[in-house]
Design a protein around this motif. Structure first.
Motif, PDB file in Angstrom:
ATOM      1  N   ILE A 311       0.837  -1.209   0.000  1.00  0.00           N
ATOM      2  CA  ILE A 311       0.000   0.000   0.000  1.00  0.00           C
ATOM      3  C   ILE A 311       0.866   1.251   0.000  1.00  0.00           C
ATOM      4  CG2 ILE A 311      -1.598   1.340   1.442  1.00  0.00           C
ATOM      5  CD1 ILE A 311      -2.878  -1.329   2.247  1.00  0.00           C
ATOM      6  N   ASN A 312       1.928   1.250   0.820  1.00  0.00           N
ATOM      7  CA  ASN A 312       2.840   2.398   0.832  1.00  0.00           C
ATOM      8  C   ASN A 312       3.498   2.605  -0.526  1.00  0.00           C
ATOM      9  OD1 ASN A 312       2.294   2.782   3.534  1.00  0.00           O
ATOM     10  ND2 ASN A 312       4.103   1.711   4.262  1.00  0.00           N
ATOM     11  N   ALA A 313       3.865   1.494  -1.174  1.00  0.00           N
ATOM     12  CA  ALA A 313       4.491   1.581  -2.497  1.00  0.00           C
ATOM     13  C   ALA A 313       3.524   2.200  -3.512  1.00  0.00           C
ATOM     14  CB  ALA A 313       4.936   0.194  -2.951  1.00  0.00           C
ATOM     15  N   ILE A 314       2.252   1.835  -3.437  1.00  0.00           N
ATOM     16  CA  ILE A 314       1.254   2.390  -4.365  1.00  0.00           C
ATOM     17  C   ILE A 314       1.084   3.889  -4.128  1.00  0.00           C
ATOM     18  CG2 ILE A 314      -1.190   2.322  -5.034  1.00  0.00           C
ATOM     19  CD1 ILE A 314      -1.124  -0.689  -4.419  1.00  0.00           C
ATOM     20  N   ASP A 315       1.184   4.326  -2.864  1.00  0.00           N
ATOM     21  CA  ASP A 315       1.118   5.767  -2.581  1.00  0.00           C
ATOM     22  C   ASP A 315       2.256   6.516  -3.285  1.00  0.00           C
ATOM     23  OD1 ASP A 315      -1.138   5.661  -0.973  1.00  0.00           O
ATOM     24  OD2 ASP A 315       0.007   5.232   0.843  1.00  0.00           O
ATOM     25  N   TYR A 316       3.468   5.977  -3.202  1.00  0.00           N
ATOM     26  CA  TYR A 316       4.606   6.607  -3.880  1.00  0.00           C
ATOM     27  C   TYR A 316       4.412   6.585  -5.396  1.00  0.00           C
ATOM     28  CZ  TYR A 316       7.358   6.854   0.439  1.00  0.00           C
ATOM     29  OH  TYR A 316       7.827   7.161   1.693  1.00  0.00           O
ATOM     30  N   LEU A 317       3.923   5.465  -5.919  1.00  0.00           N
ATOM     31  CA  LEU A 317       3.696   5.362  -7.365  1.00  0.00           C
ATOM     32  C   LEU A 317       2.646   6.369  -7.821  1.00  0.00           C
ATOM     33  CD1 LEU A 317       3.710   1.480  -7.831  1.00  0.00           C
ATOM     34  CD2 LEU A 317       5.404   3.077  -8.711  1.00  0.00           C
ATOM     35  N   THR A 318       1.617   6.588  -7.001  1.00  0.00           N
ATOM     36  CA  THR A 318       0.566   7.550  -7.354  1.00  0.00           C
ATOM     37  C   THR A 318       1.152   8.939  -7.563  1.00  0.00           C
ATOM     38  OG1 THR A 318      -1.049   6.286  -6.053  1.00  0.00           O
ATOM     39  CG2 THR A 318      -1.620   8.555  -6.618  1.00  0.00           C
ATOM     40  N   GLN A 379      -8.236   6.621  -9.877  1.00  0.00           N
ATOM     41  CA  GLN A 379      -9.219   7.693  -9.768  1.00  0.00           C
ATOM     42  C   GLN A 379      -8.524   9.048  -9.596  1.00  0.00           C
ATOM     43  OE1 GLN A 379     -11.958   7.232  -6.513  1.00  0.00           O
ATOM     44  NE2 GLN A 379     -12.985   9.181  -6.877  1.00  0.00           N
ATOM     45  N   TYR A 380      -7.499   9.061  -8.759  1.00  0.00           N
ATOM     46  CA  TYR A 380      -6.747  10.305  -8.550  1.00  0.00           C
ATOM     47  C   TYR A 380      -6.107  10.786  -9.848  1.00  0.00           C
ATOM     48  CZ  TYR A 380      -3.152  13.475  -6.782  1.00  0.00           C
ATOM     49  OH  TYR A 380      -2.361  14.557  -6.578  1.00  0.00           O
ATOM     50  N   LEU A 381      -5.504   9.869 -10.586  1.00  0.00           N
ATOM     51  CA  LEU A 381      -4.875  10.243 -11.852  1.00  0.00           C
ATOM     52  C   LEU A 381      -5.905  10.686 -12.879  1.00  0.00           C
ATOM     53  CD1 LEU A 381      -2.220   7.366 -12.183  1.00  0.00           C
ATOM     54  CD2 LEU A 381      -1.880   9.679 -11.311  1.00  0.00           C
ATOM     55  N   LEU A 382      -7.070  10.048 -12.869  1.00  0.00           N
ATOM     56  CA  LEU A 382      -8.132  10.396 -13.816  1.00  0.00           C
ATOM     57  C   LEU A 382      -8.663  11.802 -13.572  1.00  0.00           C
ATOM     58  CD1 LEU A 382      -9.786   9.112 -16.145  1.00  0.00           C
ATOM     59  CD2 LEU A 382     -11.464   8.437 -14.428  1.00  0.00           C
ATOM     60  N   GLN A 383      -8.687  12.232 -12.320  1.00  0.00           N
ATOM     61  CA  GLN A 383      -9.202  13.555 -11.980  1.00  0.00           C
ATOM     62  C   GLN A 383      -8.143  14.651 -12.076  1.00  0.00           C
ATOM     63  OE1 GLN A 383     -10.751  12.254  -8.093  1.00  0.00           O
ATOM     64  NE2 GLN A 383     -12.791  12.893  -8.763  1.00  0.00           N
ATOM     65  N   SER A 384      -6.899  14.266 -12.360  1.00  0.00           N
ATOM     66  CA  SER A 384      -5.824  15.254 -12.470  1.00  0.00           C
ATOM     67  C   SER A 384      -6.028  16.128 -13.709  1.00  0.00           C
ATOM     68  CB  SER A 384      -4.477  14.534 -12.564  1.00  0.00           C
ATOM     69  OG  SER A 384      -3.448  15.445 -12.902  1.00  0.00           O
ATOM     70  N   PRO A 385      -5.764  17.439 -13.598  1.00  0.00           N
ATOM     71  CA  PRO A 385      -5.888  18.314 -14.777  1.00  0.00           C
ATOM     72  C   PRO A 385      -4.983  17.891 -15.931  1.00  0.00           C
ATOM     73  CG  PRO A 385      -5.644  19.595 -12.753  1.00  0.00           C
ATOM     74  CD  PRO A 385      -5.378  18.183 -12.392  1.00  0.00           C
ATOM     75  N   THR A 395      -5.626   6.410 -21.614  1.00  0.00           N
ATOM     76  CA  THR A 395      -4.724   5.379 -21.091  1.00  0.00           C
ATOM     77  C   THR A 395      -5.146   4.930 -19.704  1.00  0.00           C
ATOM     78  OG1 THR A 395      -2.841   6.220 -22.365  1.00  0.00           O
ATOM     79  CG2 THR A 395      -2.344   4.905 -20.418  1.00  0.00           C
ATOM     80  N   ILE A 396      -5.495   5.891 -18.831  1.00  0.00           N
ATOM     81  CA  ILE A 396      -5.900   5.559 -17.457  1.00  0.00           C
ATOM     82  C   ILE A 396      -7.190   4.747 -17.465  1.00  0.00           C
ATOM     83  CG2 ILE A 396      -6.600   6.538 -15.237  1.00  0.00           C
ATOM     84  CD1 ILE A 396      -4.814   8.979 -15.980  1.00  0.00           C
ATOM     85  N   ILE A 397      -8.151   5.130 -18.314  1.00  0.00           N
ATOM     86  CA  ILE A 397      -9.409   4.398 -18.384  1.00  0.00           C
ATOM     87  C   ILE A 397      -9.185   2.960 -18.859  1.00  0.00           C
ATOM     88  CG2 ILE A 397     -11.592   4.283 -19.643  1.00  0.00           C
ATOM     89  CD1 ILE A 397     -11.671   7.338 -19.495  1.00  0.00           C
ATOM     90  N   LYS A 398      -8.257   2.798 -19.778  1.00  0.00           N
ATOM     91  CA  LYS A 398      -7.927   1.445 -20.239  1.00  0.00           C
ATOM     92  C   LYS A 398      -7.406   0.588 -19.089  1.00  0.00           C
ATOM     93  CE  LYS A 398      -4.856   1.471 -23.351  1.00  0.00           C
ATOM     94  NZ  LYS A 398      -3.932   1.433 -24.495  1.00  0.00           N
ATOM     95  N   GLU A 399      -6.569   1.186 -18.219  1.00  0.00           N
ATOM     96  CA  GLU A 399      -6.036   0.440 -17.081  1.00  0.00           C
ATOM     97  C   GLU A 399      -7.122   0.158 -16.036  1.00  0.00           C
ATOM     98  OE1 GLU A 399      -3.245  -1.043 -16.952  1.00  0.00           O
ATOM     99  OE2 GLU A 399      -2.716  -0.206 -18.902  1.00  0.00           O
ATOM    100  N   ASP A 429     -18.795   8.397 -12.368  1.00  0.00           N
ATOM    101  CA  ASP A 429     -19.368   9.712 -12.074  1.00  0.00           C
ATOM    102  C   ASP A 429     -18.438  10.848 -12.486  1.00  0.00           C
ATOM    103  OD1 ASP A 429     -21.618   8.539 -11.036  1.00  0.00           O
ATOM    104  OD2 ASP A 429     -20.930   8.615  -8.941  1.00  0.00           O
ATOM    105  N   VAL A 430     -17.122  10.588 -12.466  1.00  0.00           N
ATOM    106  CA  VAL A 430     -16.174  11.634 -12.850  1.00  0.00           C
ATOM    107  C   VAL A 430     -15.694  11.469 -14.285  1.00  0.00           C
ATOM    108  CG1 VAL A 430     -15.368  11.885 -10.491  1.00  0.00           C
ATOM    109  CG2 VAL A 430     -14.145  10.344 -12.025  1.00  0.00           C
ATOM    110  N   ASN A 431     -16.183  10.456 -14.975  1.00  0.00           N
ATOM    111  CA  ASN A 431     -15.673  10.133 -16.298  1.00  0.00           C
ATOM    112  C   ASN A 431     -16.595  10.659 -17.384  1.00  0.00           C
ATOM    113  OD1 ASN A 431     -13.910   8.677 -18.150  1.00  0.00           O
ATOM    114  ND2 ASN A 431     -15.684   7.379 -18.501  1.00  0.00           N
ATOM    115  N   PRO A 432     -16.066  11.328 -18.405  1.00  0.00           N
ATOM    116  CA  PRO A 432     -16.886  11.786 -19.521  1.00  0.00           C
ATOM    117  C   PRO A 432     -17.550  10.617 -20.233  1.00  0.00           C
ATOM    118  CG  PRO A 432     -14.710  12.778 -19.574  1.00  0.00           C
ATOM    119  CD  PRO A 432     -14.675  11.708 -18.550  1.00  0.00           C
ATOM    120  N   SER A 433     -18.717  10.885 -20.820  1.00  0.00           N
ATOM    121  CA  SER A 433     -19.484   9.804 -21.447  1.00  0.00           C
ATOM    122  C   SER A 433     -18.763   9.175 -22.627  1.00  0.00           C
ATOM    123  CB  SER A 433     -20.832  10.354 -21.917  1.00  0.00           C
ATOM    124  OG  SER A 433     -20.636  11.438 -22.819  1.00  0.00           O
TER     125      SER A 433
END
Length: 439
Positions: A311-318, A379-385, A395-399, A429-433
């Motif tokens: 979990i800590n590793a995923i935080d750093y990767l995020t 989700q965090y990456l998807l909401q990033s500007p 790419t994120i949606i594909k993953e 809910d945060v994803n364009p149609s």
């Protein structure tokens, strides 16, 4: 001239990462200082201090010999113990985390300096002890040098206490990951800062001539300063074919170029590529993604079973992925007129996140806690500007879809499946149609 200086700089960086570099340098200083003190003793510095400041001089031969002999034996014991701790650290990091962490741990400057302090003090005490020589019926007593030996030994004991503290911190996985993260973040920020906000259209390089590598090894770095000088001088345009960090076999194309030059320039161009058998995060930020991912995978192995570390590793990767999204997928080096003359091939964000997610999905798809954490990261990456640039959102949606497919296939408990569906609903809910998830 700039290129030559850059090559010297690269060589010094490689030398500096060697575990014996700082200990050797500081030991040489200790040896030279011992000879310098022997010279000052021959000029009568101890006799002068006995007359004017006797407190600064050890004036008893047996006391001086006993002290220095004890210091030599004690320092040898401390050095053996310290080197043993370093080897234990390296062995544990290799076994529990990843063998690719070793170059970064070996190049720990603080540990190198501490080992150098031990060795320089040891050499100083040995040569000071030898300098206590008979002079007629008496011994020539280097009293001031002995006092300095006491001071250096006290410094060594302080360094040893700090070394115990440092090694106990360095052996912790969170400390290792934090160091990898900070180093790669600095490297990424430096690359992002160097990018120019220009709409660049580089020529098609498919018909360009090739230069093939004359050796094998990891492509560690490129001397862009020297390569630009050569390109300007011979009116060339250059593409660096491999991605930095890739292992190159002898005889494969490494550079494409447009233009002509004489045969002797070929070797100058090839010398701009630095090869190494080791990989360092300081030279290639992509290695940080590999190392942190490997730590996460090792933590999820049945022998270790440490999901907290994963979990800590995923935080750093995020955070690293979010920073990488601010960088362009293509890198160029520009001349003084802002014209691109060197195209540097880099790993695409698409490929980078796929490599990380493919490994994590394969080893963690059965663990709902890790699956949740991966959904939170995406989700965090998807909401990033920055998700809107260079098709990063697609790419994120594909993953997300890949993670969803693996999770639904491997999770059987109804509660776990409901957790996955809840996260997918949040993401929709945060994803364009026009980027709808597979249902």
């Amino acid at each position: 001239m700039k290129g030559f200086l850059y090559n010297i700089y690269n060589y010094s960086k490689k030398l500096e990462s060697n575990i014996a570099f700082y200990p050797s340098l500081i030991s040489a200083f200790g040896l030279l200082f011992a000879f310098f003190m022997i010279y000052l003793e021959s000029r009568g510095i101890s006799k002068y201090l006995i007359e004017h400041a006797p407190i600064l001089v050890v004036n008893n031969t047996e006391t001086a010999r006993s002290l220095l002999t004890t210091f030599v034996g004690g320092l040898i014991s401390i050095m053996v113990f310290s080197f043993s701790l370093v080897m234990i650290l390296l062995n544990q990091a290799s076994s529990n985390f990843s063998p690719r962490l070793l170059p970064g741990l070996i190049s720990n400057r603080r540990h190198q300096i501490i080992l150098g302090i031990y060795n320089s003090t040891l050499l100083y005490c040995i040569f000071t002890l030898v300098s206590i020589t008979p002079d007629g019926d008496k011994y020539q007593m280097p009293g001031f040098s002995v006092l300095l030996g006491i001071i250096f030994m006290t410094l060594s004991l302080g360094a040893f206490i700090y070394f115990i503290h440092s090694i106990s911190q360095a052996i912790q996985v969170n400390t290792i990951m934090d160091k990898i993260f900070k180093t790669s973040k600095e490297r990424l920020e430096k690359l992002i800062e160097a990018e120019k906000d220009l709409n660049t259209n580089f020529e098609d390089t498919s018909e360009w001539k090739n230069l093939k590598t004359d050796r094998s090894g990891y492509m560690q770095d490129v001397n862009l300063v020297a390569l630009v000088e050569i390109a300007k001088e011979h009116h060339l345009k250059v593409e660096i074919v491999p991605i930095k960090g890739a292992y190159l076999l002898k005889g494969i194309p490494i550079i494409k170029y447009k233009g002509d030059f004489e045969d002797e320039v070929k070797q100058d161009i090839l010398n701009c590529i630095t090869f190494s058998k080791n990989e360092l995060v300081e030279d290639n930020y992509v290695l940080a993604f590999k190392q942190i991912t490997e730590i996460a995978l090792k933590a999820m192995s049945p022998g270790i079973n440490d999901p907290g570390t994963c979990i800590n590793a995923i935080d750093y990767l995020t955070e690293l992925f979010a920073l990488r999204m601010t960088k362009k997928d293509k890198s160029y080096y520009f001349d003084d007129d802002d014209e691109p003359i060197i195209y540097i091939k880099t790993i695409d964000f698409d490929q980078l996140i796929y490599n990380v997610m493919a490994a994590l999905r394969n080893y963690c798809k059965h663990d709902i806690i890790i699956v949740q954490k991966l959904f939170i990261m995406l989700q965090y990456l998807l909401q990033s500007p920055n998700a809107l640039r260079d098709n990063y959102k697609e790419t994120i949606i594909k993953e997300i879809n890949n993670l969803k497919e693996d999770a639904l296939k491997n999770l059987e408990n109804e509660a776990d499946l409901n957790v996955v569906k809840t996260y997918l609903k949040k993401l929709e809910d945060v994803n364009p149609s026009d980027y709808a998830f597979n249902s």
